[in-house]
Design a protein around this motif. Structure first.
Motif, PDB file in Angstrom:
ATOM      1  N   ALA A 255      13.719  -1.310 -33.052  1.00 28.79           N
ATOM      2  CA  ALA A 255      12.617  -1.772 -32.203  1.00 28.79           C
ATOM      3  C   ALA A 255      12.657  -1.093 -30.840  1.00 28.79           C
ATOM      4  N   ALA A 256      13.870  -0.858 -30.341  1.00 31.59           N
ATOM      5  CA  ALA A 256      14.016  -0.265 -29.015  1.00 31.59           C
ATOM      6  C   ALA A 256      13.903   1.253 -29.030  1.00 31.59           C
ATOM      7  N   GLU A 257      14.481   1.891 -30.060  1.00 27.01           N
ATOM      8  CA  GLU A 257      14.639   3.338 -30.038  1.00 27.01           C
ATOM      9  C   GLU A 257      13.729   4.093 -31.019  1.00 27.01           C
ATOM     10  N   ALA A 258      13.335   3.453 -32.109  1.00 26.72           N
ATOM     11  CA  ALA A 258      12.522   4.125 -33.136  1.00 26.72           C
ATOM     12  C   ALA A 258      11.510   3.144 -33.712  1.00 26.72           C
ATOM     13  N   PRO A 259      10.580   2.669 -32.889  1.00 22.28           N
ATOM     14  CA  PRO A 259       9.666   1.606 -33.336  1.00 22.28           C
ATOM     15  C   PRO A 259       8.804   1.982 -34.534  1.00 22.28           C
ATOM     16  N   GLY A 260       8.516   3.265 -34.711  1.00 17.54           N
ATOM     17  CA  GLY A 260       7.715   3.664 -35.864  1.00 17.54           C
ATOM     18  C   GLY A 260       8.424   3.456 -37.182  1.00 17.54           C
ATOM     19  N   THR A 261       9.740   3.357 -37.156  1.00 21.70           N
ATOM     20  CA  THR A 261      10.528   3.180 -38.368  1.00 21.70           C
ATOM     21  C   THR A 261      10.799   1.703 -38.668  1.00 21.70           C
ATOM     22  N   LEU A 262      10.517   0.824 -37.716  1.00 22.64           N
ATOM     23  CA  LEU A 262      10.869  -0.587 -37.873  1.00 22.64           C
ATOM     24  C   LEU A 262      10.148  -1.249 -39.049  1.00 22.64           C
ATOM     25  N   ALA A 263       8.826  -1.088 -39.125  1.00 20.32           N
ATOM     26  CA  ALA A 263       8.071  -1.739 -40.204  1.00 20.32           C
ATOM     27  C   ALA A 263       8.482  -1.223 -41.578  1.00 20.32           C
ATOM     28  N   PRO A 264       8.614   0.109 -41.786  1.00 17.15           N
ATOM     29  CA  PRO A 264       9.092   0.572 -43.094  1.00 17.15           C
ATOM     30  C   PRO A 264      10.488   0.051 -43.436  1.00 17.15           C
ATOM     31  N   TYR A 265      11.377  -0.029 -42.435  1.00 16.90           N
ATOM     32  CA  TYR A 265      12.716  -0.573 -42.680  1.00 16.90           C
ATOM     33  C   TYR A 265      12.606  -1.998 -43.212  1.00 16.90           C
ATOM     34  N   ARG A 266      11.789  -2.836 -42.561  1.00 16.93           N
ATOM     35  CA  ARG A 266      11.636  -4.231 -43.018  1.00 16.93           C
ATOM     36  C   ARG A 266      11.134  -4.292 -44.462  1.00 16.93           C
TER      37      ARG A 266
END
Length: 297
Positions: A255-266
């Protein structure tokens, strides 16, 4: 195997010299057939034609089709139906020809106008990602090809499978009705894998890792090999272990460093919980803890 009389050596017309068409044309040449002509418009397709189909005349699509025993239609999905109708309208497709398209998403219904003109129609989709370079021809020997013909058309099924075998690949029968699901599975695996790997490399570079691809290569190669060999039993990592604290840490830093990857990770982590639990790797309690951790807040 082939119940339909046809020349031992076919004259092939390739429409067009994209990444797939140029490679299949080269593979058919290696199998003993002759590519008589090819269509190519863009600079990239002209270059591929020169490299993979040297000396083959570049002609308009109707001329390519009219002169061929085997017409190979290797155009984007959305262009295929209009191309078939146009070739039939110009009289370029006729009885006795073999008409093949390479679209993964479509079966042979899209070739119905050619079939009505008397052509033998087959869909051949290589299960491979191509760059349009010479090494792709060698990759044909390691790949499967989805073969689709009309129900009950044994001659078309046999011809399609024979062509695949001649190209040193493995034919896999896919029914017309199953074609969209078949293609969705392949696109989900291959295309989204590319996106996933790209995201992983980008995040590693953000963490200061200079050669991200070199770091990822052995890990991802082993993970893919284990997944194909052992299925969900090969799952590892914090989700499969039920380590909700580590997962929470991942969510915070992404969320802090790579927000574009957060939703796919979830999304992928939730799916991993489901698969790990179904495989017996993750008990109900730890699975619930990880799912709670993954909830959007």
């Amino acid at each position: 195997m082939d119940a339909t009389p046809r020349p031992a050596r076919l004259t092939v017309g390739v429409i067009s010299a994209g990444r797939v068409g140029s490679v299949l044309g080269a593979a058919l040449t290696r199998a003993g057939h002759v590519v008589g002509s090819v269509s190519a418009v863009s600079r990239a397709s002209l270059r591929r034609a020169e490299e993979l189909l040297p000396g083959v005349p570049v002609l308009p699509p109707p001329d390519v089709a009219a002169a061929a025993d085997l017409v190979l239609l290797a155009v984007p999905d959305d262009e295929l139906a209009g191309l078939v109708r146009g070739l039939v309208a110009t009289g370029s497709l006729r009885a006795g020809q073999i008409v093949v398209h390479t679209s993964g998403a479509q079966g042979v219904e899209v070739l119905a106008p050619a079939a009505a003109a008397g052509a033998l129609c087959v869909a051949l989709h290589p299960v491979m990602t191509f760059t349009g370079r010479p090494e792709d021809v060698e990759r044909m020997a390691a790949c499967s090809v989805g073969v689709t013909a009309a129900d009950g058309d044994d001659a078309a099924w046999n011809v399609g499978e024979a062509l695949v075998v001649e190209m040193s690949a493995e034919p896999v029968r896919v029914t017309e009705a199953a074609r969209p699901l078949y293609h969705a599975a392949l696109a989900h695996g291959a295309n989204h894998l590319m996106t996933l790997v790209g995201d992983c490399a980008e995040v590693l570079r953000s963490a200061g890792v200079a050669n991200a691809e070199r770091v990822l290569g052995p890990l991802l190669s082993a993970a893919l090999d284990n997944a194909l060999r052992h299925g969900d039993r090969a799952l590892t990592g914090p989700v499969a272990r039920g380590d909700a604290g580590t997962v929470a840490g991942h969510l915070r830093v992404l969320a802090a460093e790579a927000p574009g990857t957060l939703a796919p990770y979830r999304v992928l982590a939730r799916r991993t919980v489901d698969r790990a639990q179904a495989a017996g790797l993750l008990g109900p309690g730890p699975a619930a803890d990880v799912r709670t951790t993954l909830e959007d807040r």
